[in-house]
Design a protein around this motif. Sequence first.
Motif, PDB file in Angstrom:
ATOM      1  N   ALA A   1       0.993  -1.083   0.027  1.00 31.53           N
ATOM      2  CA  ALA A   1       0.042   0.040  -0.152  1.00 31.53           C
ATOM      3  C   ALA A   1       0.973   1.208   0.101  1.00 31.53           C
ATOM      4  O   ALA A   1       1.877   1.276   0.665  1.00 31.53           O
ATOM      5  CB  ALA A   1      -0.990   0.064   1.147  1.00 31.53           C
TER       6      ALA A   1
ATOM      7  N   LEU B   1      -5.122   2.732  -2.187  1.00 29.30           N
ATOM      8  CA  LEU B   1      -5.184   1.365  -2.265  1.00 29.30           C
ATOM      9  C   LEU B   1      -3.648   0.783  -3.057  1.00 29.30           C
ATOM     10  O   LEU B   1      -3.274   1.344  -3.928  1.00 29.30           O
ATOM     11  CB  LEU B   1      -6.287   0.770  -3.218  1.00 29.30           C
ATOM     12  CG  LEU B   1      -7.688   0.813  -2.681  1.00 29.30           C
ATOM     13  CD1 LEU B   1      -8.792   0.347  -3.786  1.00 29.30           C
ATOM     14  CD2 LEU B   1      -7.717   0.375  -1.238  1.00 29.30           C
ATOM     15  N   PRO B   2      -3.598  -0.622  -2.904  1.00 24.20           N
ATOM     16  CA  PRO B   2      -2.261  -1.063  -3.587  1.00 24.20           C
ATOM     17  C   PRO B   2      -2.546  -1.047  -4.895  1.00 24.20           C
ATOM     18  O   PRO B   2      -3.998  -1.224  -5.361  1.00 24.20           O
ATOM     19  CB  PRO B   2      -2.241  -2.570  -3.031  1.00 24.20           C
ATOM     20  CG  PRO B   2      -2.952  -2.368  -1.641  1.00 24.20           C
ATOM     21  CD  PRO B   2      -3.779  -1.403  -1.621  1.00 24.20           C
TER      22      PRO B   2
ATOM     23  N   VAL C   1      -4.675   1.470   4.961  1.00 23.43           N
ATOM     24  CA  VAL C   1      -4.441   0.118   4.449  1.00 23.43           C
ATOM     25  C   VAL C   1      -3.240  -0.486   5.278  1.00 23.43           C
ATOM     26  O   VAL C   1      -2.143  -0.129   5.184  1.00 23.43           O
ATOM     27  CB  VAL C   1      -4.111   0.034   2.998  1.00 23.43           C
ATOM     28  CG1 VAL C   1      -4.115  -1.358   2.664  1.00 23.43           C
ATOM     29  CG2 VAL C   1      -5.267   0.666   2.537  1.00 23.43           C
TER      30      VAL C   1
ATOM     31  N   ASN D   1      -8.892  -4.408  -0.905  1.00 23.58           N
ATOM     32  CA  ASN D   1      -7.448  -3.859  -0.852  1.00 23.58           C
ATOM     33  C   ASN D   1      -6.569  -4.573  -1.757  1.00 23.58           C
ATOM     34  O   ASN D   1      -5.456  -4.303  -1.556  1.00 23.58           O
ATOM     35  CB  ASN D   1      -7.012  -4.271   0.612  1.00 23.58           C
ATOM     36  CG  ASN D   1      -7.447  -3.194   1.516  1.00 23.58           C
ATOM     37  OD1 ASN D   1      -7.809  -2.019   1.497  1.00 23.58           O
ATOM     38  ND2 ASN D   1      -7.761  -3.643   2.970  1.00 23.58           N
TER      39      ASN D   1
END
Length: 366
Positions: A18, A24-25, A330, A355
């Motif tokens: 992240a 978000l990743p 995250v 995620n």
Amino acid sequence: MGTPRLTAEPLRWLGAPAPGGLALPAARPNRVQLYAPRGVYVDDRAVVVADTGNHRILIWHGWPETDHQPADVVVGHADFEAEGPGLLHLPTGVAVVEGRLFVADAWHHRILIWDALPEKNGQPPDRVLGQPDLDSTEPNRGAEAGPLGFYWPYGFAYVNGWFYVADTGNRRVLGWRGLPDGHGPPDLVLGQPDMYSHAENRGRGVGADTFRWPHAVVGDGATLYVADAGNHRVLGFTPPPDADRPADLLLGQEGFDRAFELPHIPQGPRRLRFPYSAALCGEHLAVADTANNRVLLFPGPPREGMYPAATGVIGQSNFDDSGENRWQAVRRDTLCWPYGLWCHKNLLAVADSGNNRVLVWRLALS
């Protein structure tokens, strides 16, 4: 003495890291990145992930030794950079059953089977359930609902010698004694009066023998559990049924005729919102309480009764909160729309779909 509490420690993160905060990743397909994964399987030899948003399956041969470790094999595409529907269209459930890889290719309305865990990128499947051949992809085989077709089969399970399919779009669970060959009809239908009916909640309202979105199946020799996501509940059948009948256990609702859902209030240890998956973890049942961004752990596991309370929670710091990533960041111990679950020994793998990652937790009794 009280019931031992099951605690969880984050162990491994698969998918891109992240960038910070609630960002978000990354999700662009490659050997590391995942996009909205919805299914995961773990055993002593491999990790298999349904990388749903990228319409592919990623395989790690052996246990990943580091976070963000690149996958070894991709199926559904010829290479790790390809994207979009191809062989697979929104794959969801995955598992290795008696050495074979099974994949719920949900939006192609079929389950694909590889006779061994693939070793090469783009390896084609060997057989299919729910379609007459590997080229067909129409709902219900291009006809009305019947015993041999599927409509959005999101989940499946092999339990105590029975193979079950959560035939979500047909609002039913189908069961075969033994592994099906793709030609014979099922031996069991749950949630409908016959193999040709497909009405939501049987067309008469939610009850102990109905489904809205049966999405996942798990069980053992004592109980069969069905995550009925659209009715915000999990049903349990004790013992596992050999014919259509009402459930014996209800999680998430105060009565079999209820399908209550109300966001933005303290949720507590009993309420469920869109539970898309479940897994048996020793003496506990883990339930992906997806819209509440948590996994609940029910001791026992529960077999009969109504509206029991969970004793453990993963992804939130208490039973009342339900925010995505706790509305903070995250992190390794937060969740955003956890979707698929798999338990193996003391490990719980979570397809943390919102995620773009899979988290594996180490479980321990305390």
